[in-house]
Design a protein around this motif. Structure first.
Motif, mmCIF file in Angstrom:
data_model
loop_
_atom_site.group_PDB
_atom_site.id
_atom_site.type_symbol
_atom_site.label_atom_id
_atom_site.label_comp_id
_atom_site.label_asym_id
_atom_site.label_seq_id
_atom_site.Cartn_x
_atom_site.Cartn_y
_atom_site.Cartn_z
ATOM 1 N N ILE A 77 48.046 38.214 41.069
ATOM 2 C CA ILE A 77 49.307 37.849 40.833
ATOM 3 C C ILE A 77 49.929 37.459 39.460
ATOM 4 O O ILE A 77 49.246 36.199 39.071
ATOM 5 C CB ILE A 77 49.836 37.028 42.077
ATOM 6 N N TYR A 78 50.770 37.849 38.694
ATOM 7 C CA TYR A 78 51.409 37.309 37.656
ATOM 8 C C TYR A 78 52.842 36.725 37.717
ATOM 9 O O TYR A 78 53.527 37.519 38.689
ATOM 10 C CB TYR A 78 51.185 38.476 36.521
ATOM 11 N N LYS A 79 53.104 36.023 36.789
ATOM 12 C CA LYS A 79 54.627 35.630 36.665
ATOM 13 C C LYS A 79 55.055 36.323 35.287
ATOM 14 O O LYS A 79 54.235 36.154 34.415
ATOM 15 C CB LYS A 79 54.679 34.238 36.989
ATOM 16 N N LEU B 213 60.497 39.703 23.874
ATOM 17 C CA LEU B 213 59.135 39.917 24.465
ATOM 18 C C LEU B 213 58.772 39.442 25.899
ATOM 19 O O LEU B 213 58.811 38.251 25.866
ATOM 20 C CB LEU B 213 57.985 39.921 23.424
ATOM 21 N N GLU B 214 58.437 40.317 26.874
ATOM 22 C CA GLU B 214 57.894 39.808 28.144
ATOM 23 C C GLU B 214 56.788 38.907 27.829
ATOM 24 O O GLU B 214 55.839 39.237 26.920
ATOM 25 C CB GLU B 214 57.805 40.618 29.009
ATOM 26 N N ARG B 215 56.424 37.756 28.507
ATOM 27 C CA ARG B 215 55.431 37.052 28.562
ATOM 28 C C ARG B 215 54.736 37.192 30.061
ATOM 29 O O ARG B 215 55.224 36.421 30.830
ATOM 30 C CB ARG B 215 55.378 35.770 27.782
ATOM 31 N N TRP B 216 53.540 37.549 30.107
ATOM 32 C CA TRP B 216 52.857 37.557 31.485
ATOM 33 C C TRP B 216 51.837 36.561 31.399
ATOM 34 O O TRP B 216 51.118 36.281 30.676
ATOM 35 C CB TRP B 216 52.294 39.094 31.737
ATOM 36 N N TYR B 217 51.740 35.829 32.862
ATOM 37 C CA TYR B 217 51.037 34.869 32.919
ATOM 38 C C TYR B 217 50.288 34.791 34.397
ATOM 39 O O TYR B 217 51.171 35.259 35.328
ATOM 40 C CB TYR B 217 51.683 33.183 32.976
ATOM 41 N N GLU B 218 49.119 34.701 34.408
ATOM 42 C CA GLU B 218 48.397 34.450 35.854
ATOM 43 C C GLU B 218 49.342 33.514 36.639
ATOM 44 O O GLU B 218 49.336 32.532 36.223
ATOM 45 C CB GLU B 218 47.028 34.086 35.735
ATOM 46 N N TYR B 219 49.555 33.879 37.744
ATOM 47 C CA TYR B 219 50.245 32.839 38.734
ATOM 48 C C TYR B 219 49.203 32.024 39.250
ATOM 49 O O TYR B 219 48.228 32.126 40.066
ATOM 50 C CB TYR B 219 50.924 33.691 40.045
ATOM 51 N N ASP B 220 49.400 30.561 39.015
ATOM 52 C CA ASP B 220 48.502 29.588 39.214
ATOM 53 C C ASP B 220 48.755 28.962 40.782
ATOM 54 O O ASP B 220 49.561 28.332 41.143
ATOM 55 C CB ASP B 220 48.802 28.397 38.174
ATOM 56 N N ASP B 221 47.760 29.375 41.619
ATOM 57 C CA ASP B 221 47.762 29.094 42.870
ATOM 58 C C ASP B 221 46.529 29.252 43.620
ATOM 59 O O ASP B 221 45.653 30.073 43.537
ATOM 60 C CB ASP B 221 48.890 29.775 43.862
ATOM 61 N N SER B 222 45.839 28.074 44.063
ATOM 62 C CA SER B 222 44.623 27.809 44.380
ATOM 63 C C SER B 222 44.312 28.683 45.617
ATOM 64 O O SER B 222 43.295 28.780 46.206
ATOM 65 C CB SER B 222 44.201 26.437 44.317
ATOM 66 N N ASN B 223 45.324 29.018 46.406
ATOM 67 C CA ASN B 223 45.200 29.693 47.881
ATOM 68 C C ASN B 223 44.944 31.080 47.486
ATOM 69 O O ASN B 223 44.922 32.096 48.611
ATOM 70 C CB ASN B 223 46.472 29.432 48.486
#
Length: 130
Positions: A81-83, A2-12
């Protein structure tokens, strides 16, 4: 798997409601230009192994089944943006390349109208445009 999607963590990445205004892909890399209500940013990849641009209407299943994007989908305000871990897209690239894929990551940019999948060895950089 199963794919897992996470919010891409970048303060920029400023919080906003973004749309894709332009995608430039050439020998220098790939730039995805996002236009928001208050911010404009360029998402820059030095090298992209694969790029898939899809209208949101053709990705309804993804929109409905990926738990990690449901809160963002409510109004499309936030970090677009997600990873993706355990990516089916990377699995497909590995099969297509007969195993010559290398160490790559799967990123997705989600707007109200588009889903852009990017497979790259290098993480994105961000530049704010004025």
């Amino acid at each position: 798997m199963l794919e897992r999607w996470y919010e891409y963590d970048d303060s920029n990445i400023p919080i906003d409601t973004y749309e894709v205004s332009e995608i430039v892909q050439n020998s220098e890399g790939t730039i995805i230009k996002l236009v928001g209500k208050e911010n404009n940013i360029d998402v820059i990849f030095g090298f992209v192994d694969s790029l898939r641009i899809t209208d949101e209407g053709r990705r309804i299943r993804t929109y409905n089944e990926v738990a990690g994007i449901q809160k963002y989908r409510e109004n499309f305000v936030g970090n677009p943006i997600y990873k993706v871990e355990q990516s089916k897209y990377i699995e497909w690239i590995e099969k297509e390349s007969a195993g010559f894929c290398g160490d790559v990551e799967h990123y997705v940019i989600i707007t109200e109208n588009d889903l852009i999948d990017i497979i790259s060895t290098f993480p994105p950089a961000f530049e704010k445009r004025y």
